[in-house]
Design a protein around this motif. Structure first.
Motif, PDB file in Angstrom:
ATOM      1  N   MET A 166       0.824  -1.202   0.000  1.00 11.87           N
ATOM      2  CA  MET A 166       0.000   0.000   0.000  1.00 11.87           C
ATOM      3  C   MET A 166       0.860   1.254   0.000  1.00 11.87           C
ATOM      4  SD  MET A 166      -3.422  -0.827   2.247  1.00 11.87           S
ATOM      5  CE  MET A 166      -2.639  -1.478   3.716  1.00 11.87           C
ATOM      6  N   ALA A 167       1.993   1.197   0.701  1.00 13.18           N
ATOM      7  CA  ALA A 167       2.909   2.345   0.722  1.00 13.18           C
ATOM      8  C   ALA A 167       3.455   2.611  -0.677  1.00 13.18           C
ATOM      9  CB  ALA A 167       4.040   2.102   1.708  1.00 13.18           C
ATOM     10  N   VAL A 168       3.815   1.544  -1.384  1.00 16.68           N
ATOM     11  CA  VAL A 168       4.312   1.702  -2.753  1.00 16.68           C
ATOM     12  C   VAL A 168       3.225   2.289  -3.644  1.00 16.68           C
ATOM     13  CG1 VAL A 168       5.084   0.446  -4.815  1.00 16.68           C
ATOM     14  CG2 VAL A 168       6.057  -0.099  -2.573  1.00 16.68           C
ATOM     15  N   GLY A 169       1.979   1.831  -3.454  1.00 15.55           N
ATOM     16  CA  GLY A 169       0.865   2.371  -4.222  1.00 15.55           C
ATOM     17  C   GLY A 169       0.692   3.866  -4.004  1.00 15.55           C
ATOM     18  N   TYR A 170       0.860   4.303  -2.754  1.00 23.14           N
ATOM     19  CA  TYR A 170       0.722   5.720  -2.414  1.00 23.14           C
ATOM     20  C   TYR A 170       1.888   6.528  -2.970  1.00 23.14           C
ATOM     21  CZ  TYR A 170       0.188   9.970   0.361  1.00 23.14           C
ATOM     22  OH  TYR A 170       0.044  11.284   0.753  1.00 23.14           O
ATOM     23  N   PHE A 171       3.090   6.045  -2.727  1.00 22.90           N
ATOM     24  CA  PHE A 171       4.271   6.812  -3.117  1.00 22.90           C
ATOM     25  C   PHE A 171       4.618   6.657  -4.595  1.00 22.90           C
ATOM     26  CE2 PHE A 171       5.019   6.539   1.508  1.00 22.90           C
ATOM     27  CZ  PHE A 171       5.139   7.903   1.761  1.00 22.90           C
ATOM     28  N   TYR A 172       3.828   5.864  -5.314  1.00 24.24           N
ATOM     29  CA  TYR A 172       4.059   5.777  -6.752  1.00 24.24           C
ATOM     30  C   TYR A 172       3.873   7.143  -7.399  1.00 24.24           C
ATOM     31  CZ  TYR A 172       4.161   4.029 -11.499  1.00 24.24           C
ATOM     32  OH  TYR A 172       4.517   3.815 -12.805  1.00 24.24           O
ATOM     33  N   THR A 173       2.868   7.886  -6.938  1.00 28.75           N
ATOM     34  CA  THR A 173       2.681   9.251  -7.446  1.00 28.75           C
ATOM     35  C   THR A 173       2.719  10.290  -6.325  1.00 28.75           C
ATOM     36  OG1 THR A 173       0.289   8.838  -7.390  1.00 28.75           O
ATOM     37  CG2 THR A 173       1.383   8.678  -9.531  1.00 28.75           C
ATOM     38  N   GLY A 174       2.731   9.843  -5.056  1.00 27.85           N
ATOM     39  CA  GLY A 174       2.759  10.769  -3.935  1.00 27.85           C
ATOM     40  C   GLY A 174       4.152  10.945  -3.370  1.00 27.85           C
ATOM     41  N   GLY A 175       4.265  11.840  -2.395  1.00 31.00           N
ATOM     42  CA  GLY A 175       5.554  12.068  -1.746  1.00 31.00           C
ATOM     43  C   GLY A 175       6.421  13.043  -2.512  1.00 31.00           C
ATOM     44  N   SER A 178       6.907   7.155  -9.851  1.00 29.41           N
ATOM     45  CA  SER A 178       6.557   7.296 -11.268  1.00 29.41           C
ATOM     46  C   SER A 178       7.382   8.355 -11.978  1.00 29.41           C
ATOM     47  CB  SER A 178       5.067   7.637 -11.407  1.00 29.41           C
ATOM     48  OG  SER A 178       4.782   8.899 -10.822  1.00 29.41           O
ATOM     49  N   TRP A 179       8.110   9.177 -11.234  1.00 25.33           N
ATOM     50  CA  TRP A 179       8.950  10.205 -11.840  1.00 25.33           C
ATOM     51  C   TRP A 179      10.370   9.696 -12.081  1.00 25.33           C
ATOM     52  CZ3 TRP A 179       8.001  15.940 -11.798  1.00 25.33           C
ATOM     53  CH2 TRP A 179       6.638  16.220 -11.702  1.00 25.33           C
ATOM     54  N   THR A 180      10.641   8.473 -11.716  1.00 27.03           N
ATOM     55  CA  THR A 180      11.977   7.888 -11.839  1.00 27.03           C
ATOM     56  C   THR A 180      11.992   6.833 -12.947  1.00 27.03           C
ATOM     57  OG1 THR A 180      11.648   5.999 -10.348  1.00 27.03           O
ATOM     58  CG2 THR A 180      12.131   8.142  -9.327  1.00 27.03           C
ATOM     59  N   PRO A 181      13.165   6.305 -13.311  1.00 25.52           N
ATOM     60  CA  PRO A 181      13.231   5.240 -14.320  1.00 25.52           C
ATOM     61  C   PRO A 181      12.784   3.881 -13.794  1.00 25.52           C
ATOM     62  CG  PRO A 181      15.326   6.448 -14.151  1.00 25.52           C
ATOM     63  CD  PRO A 181      14.512   6.803 -12.949  1.00 25.52           C
ATOM     64  N   PHE A 182      12.350   3.827 -12.530  1.00 25.36           N
ATOM     65  CA  PHE A 182      12.078   2.527 -11.907  1.00 25.36           C
ATOM     66  C   PHE A 182      10.592   2.217 -11.741  1.00 25.36           C
ATOM     67  CE2 PHE A 182      15.986   4.422 -10.061  1.00 25.36           C
ATOM     68  CZ  PHE A 182      16.908   3.625 -10.725  1.00 25.36           C
ATOM     69  N   ALA A 191       8.230  17.509 -20.029  1.00 25.27           N
ATOM     70  CA  ALA A 191       8.053  18.924 -19.725  1.00 25.27           C
ATOM     71  C   ALA A 191       7.871  19.166 -18.229  1.00 25.27           C
ATOM     72  CB  ALA A 191       6.854  19.473 -20.496  1.00 25.27           C
ATOM     73  N   SER A 192       7.303  18.161 -17.537  1.00 28.58           N
ATOM     74  CA  SER A 192       7.054  18.304 -16.099  1.00 28.58           C
ATOM     75  C   SER A 192       8.301  18.015 -15.260  1.00 28.58           C
ATOM     76  CB  SER A 192       5.926  17.367 -15.673  1.00 28.58           C
ATOM     77  OG  SER A 192       6.358  16.011 -15.717  1.00 28.58           O
ATOM     78  N   GLY A 193       9.322  17.444 -15.896  1.00 31.71           N
ATOM     79  CA  GLY A 193      10.540  17.133 -15.168  1.00 31.71           C
ATOM     80  C   GLY A 193      10.718  15.678 -14.809  1.00 31.71           C
ATOM     81  N   ARG A 194       9.827  14.820 -15.254  1.00 32.15           N
ATOM     82  CA  ARG A 194       9.962  13.396 -14.968  1.00 32.15           C
ATOM     83  C   ARG A 194      11.165  12.802 -15.693  1.00 32.15           C
ATOM     84  NH1 ARG A 194       3.887  10.633 -15.040  1.00 32.15           N
ATOM     85  NH2 ARG A 194       3.240  11.435 -13.013  1.00 32.15           N
ATOM     86  N   LYS A 195      11.730  11.750 -15.112  1.00 32.91           N
ATOM     87  CA  LYS A 195      12.881  11.054 -15.686  1.00 32.91           C
ATOM     88  C   LYS A 195      12.562   9.571 -15.823  1.00 32.91           C
ATOM     89  CE  LYS A 195      15.467  14.790 -15.574  1.00 32.91           C
ATOM     90  NZ  LYS A 195      15.889  15.475 -16.813  1.00 32.91           N
ATOM     91  N   THR A 196      11.484   9.252 -16.527  1.00 30.13           N
ATOM     92  CA  THR A 196      11.111   7.862 -16.707  1.00 30.13           C
ATOM     93  C   THR A 196      12.085   7.186 -17.665  1.00 30.13           C
ATOM     94  OG1 THR A 196       9.665   8.326 -18.601  1.00 30.13           O
ATOM     95  CG2 THR A 196       8.681   8.469 -16.401  1.00 30.13           C
ATOM     96  N   TYR A 197      12.036   5.864 -17.692  1.00 29.96           N
ATOM     97  CA  TYR A 197      12.894   5.109 -18.608  1.00 29.96           C
ATOM     98  C   TYR A 197      12.638   5.539 -20.048  1.00 29.96           C
ATOM     99  CZ  TYR A 197      14.707   1.162 -21.314  1.00 29.96           C
ATOM    100  OH  TYR A 197      15.376   0.392 -22.233  1.00 29.96           O
ATOM    101  N   VAL A 198      11.380   5.741 -20.392  1.00 32.71           N
ATOM    102  CA  VAL A 198      11.015   6.136 -21.759  1.00 32.71           C
ATOM    103  C   VAL A 198      11.668   7.466 -22.120  1.00 32.71           C
ATOM    104  CG1 VAL A 198       9.108   6.777 -23.279  1.00 32.71           C
ATOM    105  CG2 VAL A 198       8.838   4.871 -21.684  1.00 32.71           C
ATOM    106  N   ILE A 199      11.641   8.411 -21.212  1.00 42.61           N
ATOM    107  CA  ILE A 199      12.233   9.724 -21.470  1.00 42.61           C
ATOM    108  C   ILE A 199      13.751   9.619 -21.600  1.00 42.61           C
ATOM    109  CG2 ILE A 199      12.663  12.002 -20.444  1.00 42.61           C
ATOM    110  CD1 ILE A 199       9.818  11.821 -19.264  1.00 42.61           C
ATOM    111  N   LEU A 200      14.367   8.787 -20.792  1.00 40.39           N
ATOM    112  CA  LEU A 200      15.823   8.656 -20.800  1.00 40.39           C
ATOM    113  C   LEU A 200      16.340   8.002 -22.080  1.00 40.39           C
ATOM    114  CD1 LEU A 200      16.599   7.617 -17.107  1.00 40.39           C
ATOM    115  CD2 LEU A 200      16.792   9.880 -18.153  1.00 40.39           C
TER     116      LEU A 200
END
Length: 306
Positions: free
Chosen positions: A131-140, A145-149, A206-215
Motif C-alpha cells: 500500500m505504501a508503494v501504491g501511495y508513493f508511486y505518485t505521492g511524496g 513514477s517520476w523515476t526510471p524505476f 516537460a514536467s521534469g519526470r525522468k522515466t525510462y522512456v524519457i531517458l
C-alpha cells in the motif's frame, strides 16, 4: 469529442475514476498465484475471493492517488487522455478523490486482517509495504513514477509479491515454482506502465519526470517492450518442460501472441496521446488475455498432475 475525453456523471464517473482497464493488473496475479497453489493444496475459495477484492481495492485506490497527485502537480487538465478525469472533467473535488482512495485502503486493510488471521501476521507487513508503494508511486516528494524505476516497482510488487502472497496464504509456505511463474506476469504488468509512459512522454518530460522512456527515447522503449514480451513467452515455453510442473496446458498462452505484436506496431505508428490510446488498449487486453490463459493453463496442469 474523443471517447477518451468524454465527461461522465453519476456512477459512471466513479467507474472511470478507478480506471477499470488497469484493474486486470490486480486480479491476474491473484489467479496465477492461486493456480500455482493448486499443485500443493486444495484451494480455499474464501481466501481467493477476499484476496481478489483487497487487491482490486488497492489498485483502484492507487489509481485515485495518481489522479489526485497528478492534478495537484498540474499534470492533468481537461485535455489529458488515459486518466479517469474525475477532477478535471467530471467535477469531483480533489479532496473527495483522495478521501475515497483512503477509504478503499481502509477496507482493503480490514480484509487483510482476516487473511492474516487465516495464515500469518507477517502478511500484514507485506500488505502495508504494498500500500505504501501504491501511495508513493505518485505521492511524496519524489514519486516513484517520476523515476526510471516505475515499471520495475509495478511489476515486482503487483506481480511477484502478490503472486507469492496469494500462494502463501493458500499453502502456508513458499516455493520456487510460483516465483518462476511470476516472471511473465510481472513483465506484462510493468509493460502497462511503460505503455502509459510512452503515451505521456512529451508532457512527462516537460514536467521534469525522468522515466525510462524519457531517458532512452520512444524507439528504444518500444524495442525494450517487444523484447520483454518475447521473454514472457519464452519463460512459459521453458516451463512446459520444467519438471515436475511442466505441462502442455501452459501453451494456451500462445493464443494471445498476436496482441503484443499488434501493440508494438501501434506504438511505432502512433505519436500523439490520442493516436497511442489504441496501443494502450491492446496492452491492457494482452495482460488480461495472457493472464487468464496462463492461470487456466496452470490450474489445468495442477488438476492433471494430481
Amino acid at each position: 469529442m474523443s471517447e477518451h475525453l468524454q465527461q461522465h456523471t453519476g456512477i459512471a464517473k466513479y467507474y472511470h475514476l478507478m480506471r477499470p482497464h488497469t484493474l486486470t493488473a490486480s486480479f491476474v496475479p491473484v489467479l496465477v498465484g492461486t493456480a500455482c497453489a493448486k499443485y500443493f493444496t486444495d484451494i480455499r475459495i474464501d481466501l481467493l475471493i477476499i484476496m481478489l477484492i483487497a487487491c482490486l481495492l488497492i489498485q483502484a485506490a492507487t489509481n485515485m492517488f495518481n489522479e489526485y497527485f497528478d492534478y495537484k502537480r498540474g499534470l492533468d487538465d481537461h485535455t489529458s487522455v488515459g486518466i479517469g478525469g474525475a477532477i478535471v472533467r467530471n467535477g469531483m473535488s480533489p479532496k473527495s478523490v483522495y478521501n475515497l482512495a483512503i477509504a478503499f485502503y481502509i477496507i482493503a486493510a480490514i480484509l487483510g486482517l482476516y487473511i492474516c488471521s487465516q495464515s500469518s501476521w507477517l502478511i500484514l507487513l507485506v500488505g502495508i509495504l504494498c500500500m505504501a508503494v501504491g501511495y508513493f508511486y505518485t505521492g511524496g516528494p519524489v514519486p516513484i513514477s517520476w523515476t526510471p524505476f516505475g515499471e520495475i516497482f509495478a511489476g515486482f510488487f503487483m506481480g511477484f509479491v502478490i503472486i507469492m502472497i496469494t500462494f502463501y496464504i493458500q499453502v502456508g509456505h513458499l516455493e520456487w515454482y510460483p516465483a518462476i511463474m511470476s516472471i511473465p506476469v510481472s513483465i506484462n504488468i510493468g509493460m502497462i506502465n511503460m505503455a502509459n509512459n510512452i503515451r505521456d512522454r512529451v508532457k512527462d518530460k516537460a514536467s521534469g519526470r525522468k522515466t525510462y522512456v524519457i531517458l532512452v527515447g520512444k524507439t528504444i522503449a518500444i524495442i525494450t517492450m517487444a523484447l520483454l514480451y518475447l521473454i514472457s513467452f519464452l519463460v512459459v515455453l521453458y516451463t512446459v518442460f520444467f519438471k515436475p510442473y511442466g505441462s502442455p496446458f501452459l501453451l494456451l498462452v500462445l493464443l494471445s501472441f498476436n496482441l503484443p505484436i499488434k501493440a508494438v506496431n501501434r506504438f511505432f505508428k502512433g505519436n500523439t496521446p490520442i493516436e497511442l490510446m489504441p496501443a494502450m488498449k491492446v496492452t491492457g487486453q494482452f495482460n488480461t488475455v495472457f493472464g487468464f490463459l496462463f492461470a487456466l493453463g496452470l490450474y489445468l496442469a495442477a488438476l492433471t498432475a494430481i
